[in-house]
Design a protein around this motif. Structure first.
Motif, mmCIF file in Angstrom:
data_model
loop_
_atom_site.group_PDB
_atom_site.id
_atom_site.type_symbol
_atom_site.label_atom_id
_atom_site.label_comp_id
_atom_site.label_asym_id
_atom_site.label_seq_id
_atom_site.Cartn_x
_atom_site.Cartn_y
_atom_site.Cartn_z
ATOM 1 N N SER A 261 0.837 -1.207 0.000
ATOM 2 C CA SER A 261 0.000 0.000 0.000
ATOM 3 C C SER A 261 0.868 1.251 0.000
ATOM 4 N N HIS A 262 1.984 1.211 0.714
ATOM 5 C CA HIS A 262 2.906 2.347 0.691
ATOM 6 C C HIS A 262 3.411 2.580 -0.732
ATOM 7 N N LEU A 263 3.809 1.490 -1.380
ATOM 8 C CA LEU A 263 4.333 1.590 -2.737
ATOM 9 C C LEU A 263 3.291 2.179 -3.682
ATOM 10 N N LEU A 264 2.050 1.708 -3.569
ATOM 11 C CA LEU A 264 1.000 2.190 -4.462
ATOM 12 C C LEU A 264 0.721 3.676 -4.236
ATOM 13 N N ARG A 265 0.782 4.089 -2.984
ATOM 14 C CA ARG A 265 0.523 5.490 -2.693
ATOM 15 C C ARG A 265 1.598 6.384 -3.317
ATOM 16 N N VAL A 266 2.853 5.993 -3.129
ATOM 17 C CA VAL A 266 3.937 6.804 -3.681
ATOM 18 C C VAL A 266 3.915 6.772 -5.208
ATOM 19 N N ARG A 267 3.615 5.591 -5.764
ATOM 20 C CA ARG A 267 3.551 5.475 -7.211
ATOM 21 C C ARG A 267 2.518 6.441 -7.781
ATOM 22 N N ALA A 268 1.385 6.561 -7.087
ATOM 23 C CA ALA A 268 0.340 7.466 -7.558
ATOM 24 C C ALA A 268 0.853 8.907 -7.553
ATOM 25 N N ARG A 269 1.610 9.267 -6.520
ATOM 26 C CA ARG A 269 2.151 10.627 -6.455
ATOM 27 C C ARG A 269 3.191 10.850 -7.549
ATOM 28 N N VAL A 270 4.034 9.847 -7.760
ATOM 29 C CA VAL A 270 5.051 9.955 -8.817
ATOM 30 C C VAL A 270 4.367 10.127 -10.164
ATOM 31 N N ALA A 271 3.287 9.362 -10.396
ATOM 32 C CA ALA A 271 2.561 9.460 -11.666
ATOM 33 C C ALA A 271 2.006 10.866 -11.854
ATOM 34 N N ASP A 272 1.470 11.416 -10.793
ATOM 35 C CA ASP A 272 0.927 12.765 -10.828
ATOM 36 C C ASP A 272 1.996 13.770 -11.262
ATOM 37 N N ARG A 273 3.171 13.677 -10.662
ATOM 38 C CA ARG A 273 4.263 14.592 -10.958
ATOM 39 C C ARG A 273 4.763 14.427 -12.375
ATOM 40 N N LEU A 274 4.863 13.173 -12.790
ATOM 41 C CA LEU A 274 5.351 12.894 -14.139
ATOM 42 C C LEU A 274 4.398 13.498 -15.163
ATOM 43 N N TYR A 275 3.114 13.365 -14.874
ATOM 44 C CA TYR A 275 2.081 13.956 -15.733
ATOM 45 C C TYR A 275 2.319 15.460 -15.865
ATOM 46 N N GLY A 276 2.592 16.102 -14.739
ATOM 47 C CA GLY A 276 2.843 17.540 -14.737
ATOM 48 C C GLY A 276 4.021 17.923 -15.630
ATOM 49 N N VAL A 277 5.129 17.188 -15.488
ATOM 50 C CA VAL A 277 6.325 17.506 -16.286
ATOM 51 C C VAL A 277 6.010 17.444 -17.777
ATOM 52 N N TYR A 278 5.371 16.347 -18.198
ATOM 53 C CA TYR A 278 5.077 16.186 -19.620
ATOM 54 C C TYR A 278 4.122 17.257 -20.126
ATOM 55 N N LYS A 279 3.042 17.485 -19.382
ATOM 56 C CA LYS A 279 1.999 18.377 -19.884
ATOM 57 C C LYS A 279 2.467 19.827 -20.014
ATOM 58 N N VAL A 280 3.341 20.260 -19.081
ATOM 59 C CA VAL A 280 3.799 21.650 -19.162
ATOM 60 C C VAL A 280 4.580 21.890 -20.457
ATOM 61 N N HIS A 281 5.281 20.864 -20.922
ATOM 62 C CA HIS A 281 6.008 21.022 -22.181
ATOM 63 C C HIS A 281 5.076 21.352 -23.332
ATOM 64 N N GLY A 282 3.795 20.965 -23.212
ATOM 65 C CA GLY A 282 2.837 21.280 -24.256
ATOM 66 C C GLY A 282 2.683 22.781 -24.461
ATOM 67 N N ASN A 283 2.943 23.556 -23.380
ATOM 68 C CA ASN A 283 2.825 25.018 -23.516
ATOM 69 C C ASN A 283 3.845 25.601 -24.495
ATOM 70 N N TYR A 284 4.988 24.936 -24.584
ATOM 71 C CA TYR A 284 6.004 25.390 -25.540
ATOM 72 C C TYR A 284 5.419 25.477 -26.948
ATOM 73 N N GLY A 285 4.641 24.444 -27.301
ATOM 74 C CA GLY A 285 4.132 24.340 -28.677
ATOM 75 C C GLY A 285 3.408 25.598 -29.119
ATOM 76 N N ARG A 286 2.483 26.040 -28.259
ATOM 77 C CA ARG A 286 1.668 27.198 -28.636
ATOM 78 C C ARG A 286 2.528 28.446 -28.770
ATOM 79 N N VAL A 287 3.414 28.657 -27.776
ATOM 80 C CA VAL A 287 4.210 29.889 -27.778
ATOM 81 C C VAL A 287 5.229 29.892 -28.922
ATOM 82 N N PHE A 288 5.859 28.742 -29.165
ATOM 83 C CA PHE A 288 6.782 28.646 -30.306
ATOM 84 C C PHE A 288 6.069 29.018 -31.594
ATOM 85 N N SER A 289 4.862 28.512 -31.721
ATOM 86 C CA SER A 289 4.098 28.769 -32.941
ATOM 87 C C SER A 289 3.832 30.261 -33.109
#
Lengths: 402, 393
Positions: free
Chosen positions: A187-215
């Motif tokens: 259960s500890h592992l699953l909890r941390v994994r969920a948090r890691v997934a959340d953070r990873l999602y954040g890193v990837y999605k913010v890069h999407g902002n580059y696309g619009r501004v570059f354009s």
């Protein structure tokens, strides 16, 4: 496993459907029904396919089946059901039972449950289980007629009650300890994994902002324009790639979750042993004290203090006839007690033997499954890295052309 | 240093920096023509009764004849850099003077004298001086030379010599006044285009600065969670026998990826963030330069208007107007040349910074890939051993 049902029959939970109906208290409710499809596997399938049979079941029926199995086979580590409510969610997944992603993962979990039971050497032979798969109407009545609810030991439900057992089988004590550790660490592992997934999602999605501004920026640049624009496109691809990556990881989390719940089933078997041992020791103690009482009455000596002994000393002894009657009763009880103790002992030993056999089987299964899961996790990481390398190689090329 | 190889592949006209300390800059002339090398380092704290401040060591090495010596070492504080910048702006109102790091940073709540703040400032000051050194005109500025070579007391006395604070304020007031009068009437098309460009550029670069900071923050948050993730697997392995090795293997992979992500973050903060920030400041500077050009033009225009109403004193004014016309032409030409140069630099800086980001990410993913692949290989070995033992009777 030559005789197990899984080899003779294809079982799938192929669909999930929203339904509305009236429940036992005549209140309207929405629930999901799952379609179970079965087909006999012909050993010589020369283009001849057996027909597919199907029926609908809802989650509560699965629960009923499992509770029946738990009570009927207390020495077996009974496969767990997928979780009732979404737990260990990270922000994207909703905790709603009606959420299509949750329903889909539950469908897979229910199918997995049925396959586990069907592949178990003992459980697959159960008639109620077979009926669950093949007989839509009247199944509930069939289960209730077995009277399994009466057999259920309510003491097993009291999870935290401790029984002072003097001589438990050490293996079971260790196993219980292990199951507690397994539950806690997963259960500890699953909890941390969920948090890691959340953070990873954040890193990837913010890069999407580059696309619009570059354009937008590329519109005012002559030489840099093309490079910026195409780099922006790759940033969009990068940002979008996380959705599939994390969805795959959910399946890995589900594999771990199964063993989180399996730990509970393991614990239940240990508890059953504890209870049986407790009952045995109590019965033995009871027998011993009765024998002692009998002896005291017969010889007239009082070795142990008892209120009765005191009062008879104070108020005079009983008559020989009274004493004889008492001794006779006790001797009968002792006789009964010895027979019961014998059978309890036998029961206890049988339980330990068969439980331990299933536990060994379970251990092997667990080691195999978890190792596979860990390897699949590594495979997923590798795939994610390769995707990342591809995107950033493309992006680098675009940047270098700016 | 592999980055040098990368730079080579871009274009033959982009020279390479010989020194890794100043590898952020491109030089108009080849490296063999560079004759001024400046470094800013060694921040030191000074505490007096009145104030606490930091000085930086500025080391200059040069082969130029105008310099009496070939090597100088002086100590300068932020105020001195501010002085230099304002002198350069005074002397060359339509040249693009490089930006200085801000006085203090409000966002992020970095303490005024925290190590991080001082280091960021030091790097920016180093950049500032080197950009001036690379500038074809500014590099020969007298105040610049004094800044690099004068001892502390010499610099103080030199500072006092310039036009006083009041006269400088006067200039500012006039500048503001003339800008209010709308000196845009006869602005050449080219400068209107520049203005439009700068407005959009400024917007976009500010957004990119924000995005880059956001990415840094997300990567840091991810790193913090990852730090906890690996050790759980090690903890679990303590309860297991058969799968203990696999679990420990996963734990070590996650820890390695964790370190790799830390390196990725560091790369971002060392290269991309300072450059984007510098160009945010540059946007303001450029808007200011365009305004000053407009003002100079405005002076001419208003004199011409005055002349149109005074037909009798034409001769008196014509000389003055001639001078102003020259001034405008010089300003325009200076700005045009500097603008072209700035744009080229900007292009190079952006290209190299973003390429660097891509390389950082590639390195990160390649490291992680290698880690996981070696774990997988180790597991396959185990599987084969298991299979063999099963075959044995």
């Amino acid at each position: 496993m030559e005789d197990c049902l899984a080899k003779k029959m294809e079982i799938t939970v192929s669909e999930a459907e929203k339904r509305t109906g009236r429940n036992a208290m005549n209140i309207q409710e929405t629930y999901t029904a799952y379609l179970i499809e079965t087909r006999a596997v012909e050993s010589q399938s020369e283009g001849q396919c057996a027909p597919v049979e199907s029926l609908w079941r809802r989650y509560s029926e699965f629960e009923l089946l499992r509770n029946y199995l738990l009570v009927t086979y207390p020495h077996i580590v009974v496969p767990p059901l997928p979780e009732k409510r979404a737990d260990f969610v990270w922000h994207k997944l909703s905790a709603d039972n009606m959420d299509p992603d949750f329903v889909e993962r539950r469908r897979i979990g229910l199918e997995n449950f049925l396959l586990r039971v069907a592949s178990h050497p003992v459980l697959c032979q159960d008639k109620i289980f077979y009926a669950f798969l093949t007989q839509e109407s009247g199944w509930k009545e069939m289960v209730n007629e077995t009277g399994f609810q009466l057999k259920a030991d309510s003491r097993l439900k009291a999870l935290n009650a401790t029984f002072r057992v003097k001589n438990p089988d050490k293996r079971f004590t260790e196993l219980k300890h292990y199951s507690d550790e397994l539950q806690s660490v997963i259960s500890h592992l699953l909890r941390v994994r969920a948090r890691v997934a959340d953070r990873l999602y954040g890193v990837y999605k913010v890069h999407g902002n580059y696309g619009r501004v570059f354009s937008e920026w590329s519109a005012i640049e002559k030489e840099m324009g093309d490079g910026l624009q195409s780099a922006g496109h790759h940033m969009d691809v990068y940002a979008a790639s996380i959705d599939d990556i994390l969805e795959e990881e959910e399946h890995y989390a589900d594999q771990l979750k199964e063993y989180l719940f399996y730990a509970e089933a393991l614990r239940a078997v240990c508890r059953k042993h504890e209870l049986m041992q407790y009952d045995l020791e109590t019965a033995a103690q009871d027998l011993t004290s009765k024998k002692q009482q009998c002896e005291e009455l017969a010889t007239g000596t009082v070795r142990t203090f008892s209120l009765k002994g005191m009062t008879s000393k104070l108020f005079g002894q009983e008559t020989p006839e009274q004493r004889e009657a008492k001794i006779k009763v006790l001797e009968e009880q002792i006789q009964e007690g010895e027979e019961q103790l014998k059978s309890k002992n036998l029961e206890g030993r049988d339980f330990v033997k068969s439980a331990w056999a299933d536990i060994e089987r379970f251990k092997e299964q667990k080691n195999h499954d978890l190792k596979e899961a860990l390897i699949s996790y590594a495979v997923m990481q590798i795939s994610m890295c390769k995707k990342g390398i591809q995107v950033w190689t493309n992006a680098k090329e675009c940047f270098s052309k700016m | 240093d592999t980055s040098l190889v990368e730079v080579n592949s871009f274009s033959a006209s982009v020279p390479i920096s010989p020194s890794s300390m100043i590898n952020q800059y491109k030089f108009e002339d080849g490296p063999e023509l560079r004759d001024l090398f400046i470094t800013v380092d060694d921040p030191e704290s000074h505490i007096t009764a009145i104030e606490t401040f930091i000085t930086y060591r500025v080391v200059t090495k040069t082969t130029r004849g105008e310099f009496d010596s070939s090597e100088y070492e002086v100590r300068r504080r932020y105020q001195d850099f501010l002085w230099l910048k304002s002198k350069l702006e005074e002397a060359h109102p339509t040249l693009i003077i490089p930006p200085l790091p801000e006085k203090f940073i409000m966002k992020g709540m970095v303490e005024r004298f925290s190590d991080e703040f001082i280091e960021t400032r030091r790097k920016a000051l180093h950049k500032f001086l080197n950009r001036i050194a690379d500038h074809p005109t500014l590099t020969f500025n007298e105040d610049f030379k004094i800044f690099l070579t004068a001892q502390a007391w010499e610099l103080s006395s030199h500072k006092k010599q310039g036009p006083g604070l009041l006269s400088r304020m006067g200039q500012t007031v006039r500048a503001v006044a003339s800008s209010v009068r709308g000196a845009v009437k006869n602005r050449p098309e080219m400068f209107t285009e520049m203005n439009n460009y700068m407005e959009t550029f400024s917007q976009k670069i500010t957004l990119l600065d924000k995005i880059a900071h956001r990415i840094y923050k997300e990567e840091r948050d991810y790193f913090n969670e990852m730090k906890e993730y690996g050790p759980i697997h090690t903890l679990w392995s303590a309860s297991e026998e058969d799968i203990a090795d696999s679990l420990k293997g996963i734990a070590s992979c996650i820890d390695r990826c964790c370190k790799a992500t830390e390196r990725r973050m560091a790369g971002l903060s060392e290269h991309l963030l300072p450059i984007l920030h510098e160009y945010v400041l540059y946007s303001e500077i450029l808007m200011g330069v365009l305004k000053r050009r407009d003002q100079i033009q405005g002076e001419l225009d208003s004199k011409v208007d005055t002349l149109a109403n005074k037909k009798t004193e034409k001769d008196l004014f014509s000389e003055e107007i001639g001078k102003l016309e020259d001034k405008v032409e010089r300003a325009n030409n200076a700005l045009k040349a500097d603008w072209d140069r700035w744009k080229q630099n900007m292009q190079w800086d952006m290209r190299s910074s973003f390429t660097n980001v891509a390389e950082n990410n590639l390195r990160y993913y390649e490291e992680c890939l290698a880690t996981w692949e070696s774990f997988l290989a180790s597991q396959s070995v185990d599987l084969h051993v298991e299979e063999d033992s099963e075959d044995r009777p």
